[in-house]
Design a protein around this motif. Sequence first.
Motif, PDB file in Angstrom:
ATOM      1  N   LEU A   3      15.516  -7.221   5.410  1.00 60.07           N
ATOM      2  CA  LEU A   3      16.026  -6.094   5.853  1.00 60.07           C
ATOM      3  C   LEU A   3      17.253  -5.798   6.610  1.00 60.07           C
ATOM      4  O   LEU A   3      17.291  -4.942   7.346  1.00 60.07           O
ATOM      5  CB  LEU A   3      14.690  -5.082   6.452  1.00 60.07           C
ATOM      6  CG  LEU A   3      13.404  -5.057   5.776  1.00 60.07           C
ATOM      7  CD1 LEU A   3      12.260  -4.360   6.304  1.00 60.07           C
ATOM      8  CD2 LEU A   3      13.647  -4.269   4.455  1.00 60.07           C
ATOM      9  N   ALA A   4      18.046  -6.681   6.647  1.00 58.43           N
ATOM     10  CA  ALA A   4      19.262  -6.827   7.450  1.00 58.43           C
ATOM     11  C   ALA A   4      20.195  -5.365   7.129  1.00 58.43           C
ATOM     12  O   ALA A   4      20.781  -4.848   8.345  1.00 58.43           O
ATOM     13  CB  ALA A   4      20.023  -7.958   7.141  1.00 58.43           C
ATOM     14  N   GLY A   5      20.099  -5.180   5.947  1.00 61.45           N
ATOM     15  CA  GLY A   5      20.743  -3.884   5.697  1.00 61.45           C
ATOM     16  C   GLY A   5      20.305  -2.379   6.214  1.00 61.45           C
ATOM     17  O   GLY A   5      20.849  -1.467   6.229  1.00 61.45           O
ATOM     18  N   ILE A   6      18.918  -2.486   6.568  1.00 58.44           N
ATOM     19  CA  ILE A   6      18.206  -1.200   6.756  1.00 58.44           C
ATOM     20  C   ILE A   6      18.333  -1.190   8.502  1.00 58.44           C
ATOM     21  O   ILE A   6      18.369  -0.102   8.897  1.00 58.44           O
ATOM     22  CB  ILE A   6      16.747  -1.241   6.509  1.00 58.44           C
ATOM     23  CG1 ILE A   6      16.863  -1.634   5.107  1.00 58.44           C
ATOM     24  CG2 ILE A   6      16.034   0.199   7.123  1.00 58.44           C
ATOM     25  CD1 ILE A   6      17.265  -0.395   4.202  1.00 58.44           C
ATOM     26  N   ARG A   7      18.700  -2.396   9.148  1.00 53.19           N
ATOM     27  CA  ARG A   7      18.933  -2.243  10.636  1.00 53.19           C
ATOM     28  C   ARG A   7      17.859  -1.571  11.318  1.00 53.19           C
ATOM     29  O   ARG A   7      17.499  -0.588  12.014  1.00 53.19           O
ATOM     30  CB  ARG A   7      20.196  -1.269  10.982  1.00 53.19           C
ATOM     31  CG  ARG A   7      21.439  -1.720  10.237  1.00 53.19           C
ATOM     32  CD  ARG A   7      21.865  -2.900  10.240  1.00 53.19           C
ATOM     33  NE  ARG A   7      22.200  -3.540  11.888  1.00 53.19           N
ATOM     34  CZ  ARG A   7      21.728  -4.316  12.545  1.00 53.19           C
ATOM     35  NH1 ARG A   7      20.626  -5.154  12.030  1.00 53.19           N
ATOM     36  NH2 ARG A   7      22.183  -4.627  13.781  1.00 53.19           N
ATOM     37  N   ILE A   8      16.670  -2.554  11.578  1.00 53.49           N
ATOM     38  CA  ILE A   8      15.450  -2.106  12.202  1.00 53.49           C
ATOM     39  C   ILE A   8      15.113  -3.336  13.175  1.00 53.49           C
ATOM     40  O   ILE A   8      14.988  -4.480  12.830  1.00 53.49           O
ATOM     41  CB  ILE A   8      14.219  -1.836  11.465  1.00 53.49           C
ATOM     42  CG1 ILE A   8      14.416  -0.703  10.472  1.00 53.49           C
ATOM     43  CG2 ILE A   8      12.862  -1.744  12.253  1.00 53.49           C
ATOM     44  CD1 ILE A   8      13.213  -0.531   9.268  1.00 53.49           C
ATOM     45  N   GLY A   9      15.196  -2.983  14.432  1.00 51.85           N
ATOM     46  CA  GLY A   9      14.424  -3.848  15.475  1.00 51.85           C
ATOM     47  C   GLY A   9      13.340  -3.234  16.395  1.00 51.85           C
ATOM     48  O   GLY A   9      12.949  -2.096  16.057  1.00 51.85           O
ATOM     49  N   ILE A  10      12.544  -4.422  17.134  1.00 51.81           N
ATOM     50  CA  ILE A  10      11.521  -3.759  17.755  1.00 51.81           C
ATOM     51  C   ILE A  10      11.732  -4.315  19.445  1.00 51.81           C
ATOM     52  O   ILE A  10      12.090  -5.257  19.326  1.00 51.81           O
ATOM     53  CB  ILE A  10      10.194  -4.144  17.098  1.00 51.81           C
ATOM     54  CG1 ILE A  10      10.247  -3.756  15.738  1.00 51.81           C
ATOM     55  CG2 ILE A  10       9.019  -3.889  17.829  1.00 51.81           C
ATOM     56  CD1 ILE A  10       9.873  -2.329  15.694  1.00 51.81           C
ATOM     57  N   VAL A  11      11.082  -3.551  20.094  1.00 53.72           N
ATOM     58  CA  VAL A  11      11.198  -3.695  21.757  1.00 53.72           C
ATOM     59  C   VAL A  11       9.606  -3.745  22.044  1.00 53.72           C
ATOM     60  O   VAL A  11       8.806  -2.788  21.774  1.00 53.72           O
ATOM     61  CB  VAL A  11      11.975  -3.100  22.745  1.00 53.72           C
ATOM     62  CG1 VAL A  11      11.495  -3.581  24.019  1.00 53.72           C
ATOM     63  CG2 VAL A  11      13.342  -3.313  22.376  1.00 53.72           C
ATOM     64  N   ILE A  12       9.098  -4.872  22.607  1.00 57.38           N
ATOM     65  CA  ILE A  12       7.696  -4.831  23.011  1.00 57.38           C
ATOM     66  C   ILE A  12       7.649  -5.135  24.471  1.00 57.38           C
ATOM     67  O   ILE A  12       8.392  -5.982  24.958  1.00 57.38           O
ATOM     68  CB  ILE A  12       6.979  -5.972  22.281  1.00 57.38           C
ATOM     69  CG1 ILE A  12       6.925  -6.026  20.659  1.00 57.38           C
ATOM     70  CG2 ILE A  12       5.380  -6.244  22.797  1.00 57.38           C
ATOM     71  CD1 ILE A  12       6.495  -7.178  19.922  1.00 57.38           C
ATOM     72  N   SER A  13       6.998  -4.307  25.179  1.00 60.38           N
ATOM     73  CA  SER A  13       6.901  -4.451  26.511  1.00 60.38           C
ATOM     74  C   SER A  13       5.730  -3.707  27.168  1.00 60.38           C
ATOM     75  O   SER A  13       5.025  -2.995  26.442  1.00 60.38           O
ATOM     76  CB  SER A  13       8.277  -3.919  27.021  1.00 60.38           C
ATOM     77  OG  SER A  13       8.267  -4.556  28.462  1.00 60.38           O
ATOM     78  N   ASP A  14       5.658  -3.677  28.684  1.00 61.24           N
ATOM     79  CA  ASP A  14       4.907  -2.750  29.223  1.00 61.24           C
ATOM     80  C   ASP A  14       5.084  -1.282  28.930  1.00 61.24           C
ATOM     81  O   ASP A  14       6.210  -0.758  28.529  1.00 61.24           O
ATOM     82  CB  ASP A  14       4.984  -2.849  30.758  1.00 61.24           C
ATOM     83  CG  ASP A  14       4.168  -1.929  31.575  1.00 61.24           C
ATOM     84  OD1 ASP A  14       2.996  -2.467  31.766  1.00 61.24           O
ATOM     85  OD2 ASP A  14       4.964  -0.991  32.097  1.00 61.24           O
ATOM     86  N   SER A  15       4.010  -0.612  28.971  1.00 59.79           N
ATOM     87  CA  SER A  15       4.057   0.839  28.538  1.00 59.79           C
ATOM     88  C   SER A  15       5.121   1.805  29.144  1.00 59.79           C
ATOM     89  O   SER A  15       5.654   2.606  28.569  1.00 59.79           O
ATOM     90  CB  SER A  15       2.674   1.495  28.421  1.00 59.79           C
ATOM     91  OG  SER A  15       2.204   1.594  29.718  1.00 59.79           O
ATOM     92  N   ASP A  16       5.066   1.628  30.565  1.00 63.27           N
ATOM     93  CA  ASP A  16       6.003   2.357  31.312  1.00 63.27           C
ATOM     94  C   ASP A  16       7.447   1.747  30.798  1.00 63.27           C
ATOM     95  O   ASP A  16       8.286   2.825  30.928  1.00 63.27           O
ATOM     96  CB  ASP A  16       5.738   1.949  32.720  1.00 63.27           C
ATOM     97  CG  ASP A  16       4.670   2.589  33.509  1.00 63.27           C
ATOM     98  OD1 ASP A  16       3.952   3.323  32.777  1.00 63.27           O
ATOM     99  OD2 ASP A  16       4.190   2.142  34.293  1.00 63.27           O
ATOM    100  N   ILE A  17       7.880   0.580  30.594  1.00 61.56           N
ATOM    101  CA  ILE A  17       9.071   0.170  30.159  1.00 61.56           C
ATOM    102  C   ILE A  17       9.516   0.917  28.813  1.00 61.56           C
ATOM    103  O   ILE A  17      10.503   1.471  28.509  1.00 61.56           O
ATOM    104  CB  ILE A  17       9.347  -1.071  29.982  1.00 61.56           C
ATOM    105  CG1 ILE A  17       9.290  -1.723  31.322  1.00 61.56           C
ATOM    106  CG2 ILE A  17      10.572  -1.494  29.389  1.00 61.56           C
ATOM    107  CD1 ILE A  17       9.408  -3.240  31.504  1.00 61.56           C
ATOM    108  N   ILE A  18       8.408   0.948  27.856  1.00 63.59           N
ATOM    109  CA  ILE A  18       8.587   1.623  26.458  1.00 63.59           C
ATOM    110  C   ILE A  18       8.916   3.020  26.816  1.00 63.59           C
ATOM    111  O   ILE A  18       9.536   3.460  26.157  1.00 63.59           O
ATOM    112  CB  ILE A  18       7.230   1.339  25.903  1.00 63.59           C
ATOM    113  CG1 ILE A  18       7.184  -0.434  25.333  1.00 63.59           C
ATOM    114  CG2 ILE A  18       7.284   2.141  24.401  1.00 63.59           C
ATOM    115  CD1 ILE A  18       8.589  -0.738  24.519  1.00 63.59           C
ATOM    116  N   SER A  19       8.142   3.761  27.492  1.00 61.14           N
ATOM    117  CA  SER A  19       8.354   5.105  27.555  1.00 61.14           C
ATOM    118  C   SER A  19       9.633   5.477  28.413  1.00 61.14           C
ATOM    119  O   SER A  19      10.158   6.363  27.636  1.00 61.14           O
ATOM    120  CB  SER A  19       7.089   5.615  28.739  1.00 61.14           C
ATOM    121  OG  SER A  19       7.188   6.927  28.750  1.00 61.14           O
ATOM    122  N   MET A  20      10.119   4.715  29.287  1.00 59.86           N
ATOM    123  CA  MET A  20      11.291   4.907  29.860  1.00 59.86           C
ATOM    124  C   MET A  20      12.390   4.503  28.593  1.00 59.86           C
ATOM    125  O   MET A  20      13.493   5.332  28.516  1.00 59.86           O
ATOM    126  CB  MET A  20      11.411   4.150  30.824  1.00 59.86           C
ATOM    127  CG  MET A  20      13.047   4.613  31.670  1.00 59.86           C
ATOM    128  SD  MET A  20      13.477   6.066  31.868  1.00 59.86           S
ATOM    129  CE  MET A  20      12.225   6.284  33.606  1.00 59.86           C
TER     130      MET A  20
END
Length: 345
Positions: A207-224
């Motif tokens: 899926l390089a052409g679609i440009r999707i990444g993910i960040v996994i972290s503490d819920s407070d960091i994700i929310s911010m």
Amino acid sequence: MILREDLPQKSTMPISEIKYKAKLDQNESPIDIPIEIKEKLFEEFKKIEFNRYPQPYFYYETKEIFSSYLGVSPKNFLITVGADQGIWLAFFLAGGKNRSAIIYEPTYPIFKHAGIITQTNLEILNLGVNYKISPDTFKNHNIICIVNPNNPTGNLQDDEVILEAIKRNALVVIDEAYFPFSNKTYKHLINDYKNVYIIRSLSKSLLAGIRIGIVISDSDIISMGEEVLTSPYHLSILQLVILRNFHLIETYYQNSIKIVNEEKERIYKVFDNLGIEYIKSFANFILFKVKEPNFVYNELVKRGIRIRNVSYMKGLENYLRITIGRPDENELFISAIREILITML
């Protein structure tokens, strides 16, 4: 002067656009999604109003759906435009003026790029081709950047190094873009530590052409992070539809990883037979050493084979990097490298 004087003056990611027979230079998957799967996805696209912005409910529903594949709670991850945006976000959240980050080179150049643009004070240590991080280098940084497996060396850090980093009062950014090939992750640590920030990518498998990444972290960091990115408006509706329908793709996704790992072993054997020194890789590429890297690179280009010339990087002066391609592309490379080495005798 209108523009800032400290902006980068040359391309961070130099890439050739020469026509090719084998494209082995950008660490993409060599396998595309079959047309029949694309047609099914197109049917899903038809249901979407392209004239409307992505709505929050659609974004959060997508996270719920994709969380089963990712193996973490929806509150512990966010979706980005490629893994690069996850890197930028780390510096937006924890970098900036009067704050610092440590980066270990040679590595993925977007880390340094993001640090410069956000005016973060950077400590850059060059580890050369062996790329082994010492915990002694962890000081009073606000961000510790660890690419694992590293690009372009392809090696992994010891668990002890990661755990020592996490004990520091810093955002520990662990780039796991090549997790599909290494199967090494520290996502379980988000349950015990609030400063773990893991980056993933779907660009390395299909899926390089679609440009999707993910960040996994503490819920407070994700929310911010979602506030900073103004989620879901940083994404396109097409990216969200792809993730909602990942069940259509997953079999092909896994198959592409299998093919790459098998082909990587084949190239190892060829390098062994040719006496080419290389670094054992936990990614979808191999860093290898030659006597005249610029000559070898140019000879490959003449034959329509694009690989990455990394010999300009400090510590990698005699190295090139090949992305693992389709079997036919790899065969073109193997035949060419044999021929070129003969001419160099």
